[in-house]
Design a protein around this motif. Structure first.
Motif, mmCIF file in Angstrom:
data_model
loop_
_atom_site.group_PDB
_atom_site.id
_atom_site.type_symbol
_atom_site.label_atom_id
_atom_site.label_comp_id
_atom_site.label_asym_id
_atom_site.label_seq_id
_atom_site.Cartn_x
_atom_site.Cartn_y
_atom_site.Cartn_z
ATOM 1 N N UNK A 113 34.768 40.228 47.287
ATOM 2 C CA UNK A 113 33.509 40.483 46.603
ATOM 3 C C UNK A 113 32.449 39.479 47.060
ATOM 4 N N UNK A 114 31.250 39.667 46.528
ATOM 5 C CA UNK A 114 30.146 38.775 46.900
ATOM 6 C C UNK A 114 30.411 37.348 46.442
ATOM 7 N N UNK A 115 31.142 37.175 45.332
ATOM 8 C CA UNK A 115 31.476 35.825 44.868
ATOM 9 C C UNK A 115 32.773 35.308 45.488
ATOM 10 N N UNK A 116 33.218 35.964 46.582
ATOM 11 C CA UNK A 116 34.349 35.516 47.413
ATOM 12 C C UNK A 116 35.694 35.557 46.688
ATOM 13 N N UNK A 117 35.805 36.458 45.713
ATOM 14 C CA UNK A 117 37.081 36.729 45.077
ATOM 15 C C UNK A 117 37.657 38.010 45.678
ATOM 16 N N UNK A 118 38.961 38.201 45.545
ATOM 17 C CA UNK A 118 39.621 39.369 46.123
ATOM 18 C C UNK A 118 40.028 40.353 45.038
ATOM 19 N N UNK A 119 40.034 41.633 45.389
ATOM 20 C CA UNK A 119 40.644 42.651 44.530
ATOM 21 C C UNK A 119 41.264 43.710 45.421
ATOM 22 N N UNK A 120 42.120 44.542 44.830
ATOM 23 C CA UNK A 120 42.901 45.510 45.588
ATOM 24 C C UNK A 120 42.529 46.921 45.157
ATOM 25 N N UNK A 121 41.963 47.687 46.094
ATOM 26 C CA UNK A 121 41.577 49.059 45.782
ATOM 27 C C UNK A 121 41.208 49.784 47.076
ATOM 28 N N UNK A 122 41.602 51.061 47.165
ATOM 29 C CA UNK A 122 41.176 51.883 48.298
ATOM 30 C C UNK A 122 39.672 52.084 48.252
ATOM 31 N N UNK A 123 39.137 52.340 47.062
ATOM 32 C CA UNK A 123 37.709 52.589 46.891
ATOM 33 C C UNK A 123 36.981 51.337 46.424
ATOM 34 N N UNK A 124 35.693 51.301 46.700
ATOM 35 C CA UNK A 124 34.841 50.213 46.220
ATOM 36 C C UNK A 124 34.722 50.281 44.703
ATOM 37 N N UNK A 125 34.780 49.126 44.049
ATOM 38 C CA UNK A 125 34.604 49.054 42.602
ATOM 39 C C UNK A 125 33.539 48.008 42.284
ATOM 40 N N UNK A 126 32.447 48.405 41.630
ATOM 41 C CA UNK A 126 31.404 47.423 41.293
ATOM 42 C C UNK A 126 31.914 46.314 40.369
ATOM 43 N N UNK A 127 32.832 46.666 39.470
ATOM 44 C CA UNK A 127 33.371 45.682 38.532
ATOM 45 C C UNK A 127 34.890 45.850 38.450
ATOM 46 N N UNK A 128 35.633 45.301 39.418
ATOM 47 C CA UNK A 128 37.093 45.483 39.432
ATOM 48 C C UNK A 128 37.760 44.822 38.226
ATOM 49 N N UNK A 129 38.812 45.439 37.672
ATOM 50 C CA UNK A 129 39.458 44.899 36.472
ATOM 51 C C UNK A 129 40.202 43.591 36.716
ATOM 52 N N UNK A 130 40.712 43.407 37.929
ATOM 53 C CA UNK A 130 41.449 42.173 38.241
ATOM 54 C C UNK A 130 40.914 41.570 39.534
ATOM 55 N N UNK A 131 40.618 40.273 39.484
ATOM 56 C CA UNK A 131 40.163 39.543 40.664
ATOM 57 C C UNK A 131 41.082 38.360 40.918
ATOM 58 N N UNK A 132 41.174 37.996 42.187
ATOM 59 C CA UNK A 132 42.097 36.929 42.576
ATOM 60 C C UNK A 132 41.418 35.927 43.506
ATOM 61 N N UNK A 133 41.866 34.698 43.410
ATOM 62 C CA UNK A 133 41.502 33.675 44.386
ATOM 63 C C UNK A 133 42.624 33.585 45.427
ATOM 64 N N UNK A 134 42.253 33.467 46.684
ATOM 65 C CA UNK A 134 43.246 33.282 47.739
ATOM 66 C C UNK A 134 43.505 31.784 47.879
ATOM 67 N N UNK A 135 44.722 31.365 47.525
ATOM 68 C CA UNK A 135 45.080 29.951 47.595
ATOM 69 C C UNK A 135 45.685 29.590 48.948
ATOM 70 N N UNK A 136 46.599 30.430 49.413
ATOM 71 C CA UNK A 136 47.286 30.141 50.678
ATOM 72 C C UNK A 136 47.477 31.438 51.459
ATOM 73 N N UNK A 137 47.447 31.301 52.779
ATOM 74 C CA UNK A 137 47.703 32.444 53.653
ATOM 75 C C UNK A 137 48.447 31.960 54.887
ATOM 76 N N UNK A 138 49.524 32.643 55.209
ATOM 77 C CA UNK A 138 50.331 32.258 56.370
ATOM 78 C C UNK A 138 50.774 33.519 57.109
ATOM 79 N N UNK A 139 50.621 33.514 58.419
ATOM 80 C CA UNK A 139 51.008 34.662 59.246
ATOM 81 C C UNK A 139 51.877 34.168 60.386
ATOM 82 N N UNK A 140 52.946 34.892 60.670
ATOM 83 C CA UNK A 140 53.899 34.447 61.695
ATOM 84 C C UNK A 140 53.402 34.686 63.117
ATOM 85 N N UNK A 141 52.264 35.366 63.276
ATOM 86 C CA UNK A 141 51.688 35.564 64.605
ATOM 87 C C UNK A 141 52.048 36.914 65.199
ATOM 88 N N UNK A 142 51.371 37.288 66.285
ATOM 89 C CA UNK A 142 51.582 38.622 66.868
ATOM 90 C C UNK A 142 52.900 38.725 67.632
#
Length: 263
Positions: A113-142
């Motif tokens: 979102x514009x306030x840099x929070x995450x939510x999960x939805x196929x469609x855009x939601x102006x006011x999503x019911x649940x928002x999340x902060x991304x604390x950690x992200x790890x990827x094993x690489x290609x």
């Protein structure tokens, strides 16, 4: 006459192809990513192409007629400002299917979102019911996989008498390298419940470039733990200094030390 007709048919064909490409591009770029109402204004059917044309005018900040405003609102349930926010958010979203621990089951999109929070939805939601902060992200690489495809052709090669033939074969091997999605892990914090969510999913390089651009919020529990460690170390140093200066006895030092360490 026949030649002119042929040229007109060819020209008409290219015009049709050009229109179809333009229509596809317009829908792909401007159509709102929402659940669309197909019937508006007394059951008048509105196509994707017609809605995309109105959306383009909004994106380019061109004035709309009253009918266009009404059609757009009834079809997308968005006003102009919400649509512009949705367009901005579209470039900060990525398809994602979790293999473990996802807040939403099945294939969805991670959206920032514009306030840099995450939510999960196929469609855009102006006011999503649940928002999340991304604390950690790890990827094993290609990881890449190479496949080989062999195609062959054969034909008869005539020798001197026509009766005798020699079959000549030609083969060609094509090499194709494709990227395979590999494991990625996300640690999220629900901003409402303050609950941590751990999820895993298969990620490729394109998805990684989007997720890596999401804001990484500080892990508050880790920060508190670090601050407490610094504070404990400072108190122990001060206590040792008091003991070295003879202000407190060795027994008092050991007793206070045990209190600080929680022993």
């Amino acid at each position: 006459m026949e030649q002119t007709l042929t040229m007109l048919l060819v020209l008409g064909f290219y015009v049709l192809i050009g229109f179809l490409i333009y229509r596809w591009h317009l829908i792909r770029k401007y159509l709102p990513q929402v659940t669309r109402n197909k019937y508006v204004m007394n059951d008048k059917r509105i196509s994707k192409f017609a809605l995309a044309k109105i959306s383009k005018k909004i994106a380019l900040k061109r004035p709309l007629t009253d009918d266009e405003k009404r059609i757009f609102k009834e079809s997308s349930n968005l006003d102009s400002e919400e649509y512009l926010l949705q367009q901005k958010e579209k470039f900060n979203s990525v398809n994602f299917e979790a293999t473990n621990g996802m807040p939403v089951a099945g294939t969805t999109k991670i959206r920032q979102t514009e306030d840099q929070l995450l939510y999960f939805s196929i469609d855009y939601q102006p006011d999503p019911p649940e928002k999340y902060k991304l604390l950690e992200y790890d990827w094993s690489g290609p990881r890449y996989e190479t496949t080989y495809t062999t195609t062959g052709t054969s034909k008869n090669k005539h020798l001197a008498p026509v009766i005798k033939h020699k079959r000549v074969s030609k083969s060609q091997t094509k090499e194709k390298t494709v990227e395979l999605a590999t494991l990625g892990k996300l640690v999220l914090l629900n901003v409402e419940t303050n609950e941590k969510v751990y999820c895993e999913g298969n990620i490729n390089s394109m998805m990684n470039s989007t997720i890596s651009g999401f804001k990484r919020w500080p892990n508050e529990s880790h920060a508190i733990h670090t601050v407490n460690n610094i504070s404990l170390e400072k108190n122990l140093r001060e206590l040792k200094s008091l003991h070295d200066d003879g202000i407190i006895t060795s027994s008092e030092f050991e007793e206070k030390k045990k209190q600080l360490l929680g022993i």
